[in-house]
Write a protein that holds these residues in place. Sequence first.
Motif, short mmCIF file in Angstrom:
data_model
loop_
_atom_site.label_atom_id
_atom_site.label_comp_id
_atom_site.label_asym_id
_atom_site.label_seq_id
_atom_site.Cartn_x
_atom_site.Cartn_y
_atom_site.Cartn_z
N ALA A 127 -7.63 1.14 -6.26
CA ALA A 127 -6.22 1.10 -5.85
C ALA A 127 -5.91 2.34 -5.02
O ALA A 127 -5.94 3.46 -5.54
CB ALA A 127 -5.30 1.03 -7.07
N CYS A 128 -5.59 2.17 -3.74
CA CYS A 128 -5.31 3.28 -2.84
C CYS A 128 -3.95 3.03 -2.16
O CYS A 128 -3.74 1.96 -1.58
CB CYS A 128 -6.39 3.41 -1.78
SG CYS A 128 -8.05 3.65 -2.46
N VAL A 129 -3.05 4.02 -2.25
CA VAL A 129 -1.71 3.86 -1.68
C VAL A 129 -1.29 5.13 -0.96
O VAL A 129 -1.88 6.20 -1.16
CB VAL A 129 -0.66 3.52 -2.78
CG1 VAL A 129 -0.94 2.18 -3.40
CG2 VAL A 129 -0.62 4.62 -3.84
N LYS A 133 0.82 -1.20 0.00
CA LYS A 133 0.00 0.00 0.00
C LYS A 133 0.86 1.26 0.00
O LYS A 133 0.61 2.21 0.73
CB LYS A 133 -0.91 0.01 1.24
CG LYS A 133 -2.03 -1.02 1.19
CD LYS A 133 -3.07 -0.64 0.14
CE LYS A 133 -4.28 -1.57 0.20
NZ LYS A 133 -5.29 -1.20 -0.81
N ARG A 134 1.91 1.25 -0.81
CA ARG A 134 2.81 2.39 -0.91
C ARG A 134 3.02 2.72 -2.39
O ARG A 134 3.18 1.82 -3.21
CB ARG A 134 4.15 2.08 -0.25
CG ARG A 134 4.05 1.84 1.23
CD ARG A 134 5.41 1.53 1.82
NE ARG A 134 5.92 0.24 1.35
CZ ARG A 134 7.17 -0.17 1.50
NH1 ARG A 134 8.05 0.62 2.05
NH2 ARG A 134 7.54 -1.34 1.08
N LEU A 135 3.07 4.00 -2.69
CA LEU A 135 3.25 4.41 -4.07
C LEU A 135 4.54 3.86 -4.65
O LEU A 135 4.59 3.47 -5.81
CB LEU A 135 3.24 5.95 -4.16
CG LEU A 135 3.50 6.54 -5.55
CD1 LEU A 135 2.42 6.11 -6.54
CD2 LEU A 135 3.57 8.06 -5.47
N GLN A 136 5.61 3.83 -3.85
CA GLN A 136 6.89 3.40 -4.37
C GLN A 136 6.91 1.93 -4.75
O GLN A 136 7.85 1.46 -5.39
CB GLN A 136 8.01 3.69 -3.38
CG GLN A 136 7.94 2.93 -2.09
CD GLN A 136 9.18 3.16 -1.25
OE1 GLN A 136 10.30 3.03 -1.74
NE2 GLN A 136 8.99 3.51 0.00
N MET A 137 5.91 1.17 -4.34
CA MET A 137 5.82 -0.23 -4.74
C MET A 137 5.13 -0.39 -6.08
O MET A 137 5.05 -1.50 -6.62
CB MET A 137 5.06 -1.03 -3.67
CG MET A 137 5.73 -1.01 -2.29
SD MET A 137 7.45 -1.59 -2.34
CE MET A 137 7.17 -3.33 -2.71
#
Length: 789
Positions: free
Chosen positions: A751-753, A576-580
Amino acid sequence: SNSLAAGLENVAVKSKEMSKGEMLKKEYKNLKPFVIISSAYLLFTITDGAVRMIVLLHAYNKGFSAMEVAVMFTLYETAGVGTNLCAGLLGAKWGIRWTLLVGLSLQLVMLGSLFGWQDDWGKTTAIMYVTLCQMLGGVAKDLTKLGGKTVTKLITPDEKQTRLFKLVSLITGWKNSLKGVGYFLGAACLDVSDDWGYEFALGMLMVLILLAYPWTIIGLDKNLGMAKSKNVSLGAVLFNDNFNLNVLSLARMFLFGARDLWFEVPLPFFLRSAVSDGGMGLARPTVGLFLALYIILYGQMQSYTPQLVSEPLRQSPPNKYAAVLWAFLIIPVTAYLGMFCQFSSIFEDHDKGGMLVVLISGIASFAVIFAINSSVHSYLVVRYADGDKVSQSVGFYYMSNAAGRLTGTLISGALFTFAGDGDKRLGLAVCFHASCLFCFISGLAAHFLRDGESGLRCGPCLTLVAPSPHASLHVGDSRPSTDAKNPAVHTTVPVAESMTKGANYPSKDTACGIKPAEKKCGAELGGEKSVSKCTTHMAPEEKEMGEDMQLDGVCTVEIPESLPVLGVPLFQNPNKRLQMMSTETLKGKKVLMRLDLNTPVAQDPRTGVMTVTDDNRIRMSLQTIRYAASAGARVVLASHLGRPKGKRESKFSLQPVSQRLSELLADDHAMDFIGMVDDCVGPEVQARVEAMQDGQVLLMENTRFHVEEEEGGADFSALLAKPFDIFVNDAFGTAHRRHASVDGVAYSIPACVAGFLMERELLFLQGALMQEPEELDIGGVKPQRGAII
């Protein structure tokens, strides 16, 4: 709505074309001195490498020993120490054009003087004469190099640290590659004829220098590189108070000493020496080619270090830990070479093929790792340098660079001559062993740099050193300005510097230091009442513009420099992280990005226009914006400003934020900011979002212009979320609110991050909680009027 969308798209295209035209003019103005200075520097570099090879091989043919040749280069390196010191001062006072022209002229004088080396001179006379000639070459080299290094800083904005890293790496890498070309050119020209090859080689080099003159004279501004301050002095250069620059200079001295301990004199002598003496007996062009290939590999690796190494390993831009890591990684390579030379049967039996395999593999590995080291150092010195004193800062740094070469050259000459007396391989082995020690000292010195807040990663999955929880001020290319003279630009201080370590904080026995007046505001300790809202001390306009004051007492927790956060889960679901999210996942997707752009704004008394007076929150969000946009996402920004309470009022408009964003992103080629849309829901917003292209960024108007925003209703949330595929929440300052743009949209977008700022803030809190405090009271500063919480 379609005609409106078309009209808006045309306006956006015209605005984009205008900005591109202005951008191209600006780029041309900036890059013109860069191209001229770099071209002159690179032509000079060819001659610098070539003349070194010519002198070395010519002296070898005349029977000079390695120590005697090392002595010939001592004034070359000694002059570099003094010249770098004075060149920085002169460049700061008289400009880069002056230092560049003087450097080119001295190189011509040096090349002309070498024609006077006579065959019938005795060794002592020849050594003294050539040493003096080489001294001129050392002065010339460092005067010329000053321009090549400083121009990269002068054309790169402070917030563009990754771009600066790439420019420094590019110019330094190509310089070294062409120096390698010079090594081969010098050896090849010398081998043209035993009678006149020496004179032919020197003449070719003089022609190359003359090619650099015209453009340097007519194409450079005489004021380029001058310091704004007129009180620049030799004492300021020699006894500078830049701690990081001083420590980096020490690390640089031992790094280059480690290379020259075996490269400049011992290696070519070993390659040229007869097999009977323990050498390899290679011809002059072959020796020149061997050294040239090393330098070309080293140079090209240095040019592409950001793309091939630093960015994939998540070490761009680099910090002190990168310098330490790569310095220590050279040690196994030099140890491998030294052990093979001294103990391997391949060298004992003079197996020429095996010897070449060992030397080529080891030296190529050294070239790659050393290039990464040098690239990191070259970037860090320009980064640490003060903008208007960059010439003197770079000059001081390269003074230590020359000191390292001088030390390495002299020690190598002595070690190779005496340890290799009768068996050259032993002399070379001892030089490699000494190089190990110098590499260790270089890495140890770099460890003391004050530049480790961002930690050290080795790829997306491996963290060697966890980032400090207060490392959020310098992220990627986004560096807060430190211009205290401009009230519209914010001056930031890292958290660690704002905390008073070891302070006598109030004890629990004094009720955590809460005063009776504060207790009246409801700040009683314990239970659910330990946090309460208090607006007693806020002016009416502050109540209207800002959030309610949170008054939690005055206790705090001291945060150490680094935290043992490795292996501790920051999120229940790490994905749940944008960098992933990969480039493939983001490309072409419409991304709603909730930011906290609630910045203070004020009316400019000169123009009457509302402007941002503190852009720190905007800058802190740039990394998240850049990550998504550079991956090809279509990024739409949402935020609130103040408390309009559902009414459209111009003083709460995000237009000033849009203007500041356009200024910050004007030179960013990774994304295209296309302005602001005058609402956050409705047909106009839908049309603008649908018309966006990959990599474009659009800002929506204040979400609190709709009363439904703070109510968090499902219908309004669904309407707000309708155009989007991905939701990124990077608004840590408002993440606790059940507002539509913060919480409600998450139920409608699959999709939520979390963004990078959200992740850093959670990391900070996690680090504080890992100290197991009985109480953790968190404070801050109001954006409006600096009211302390």
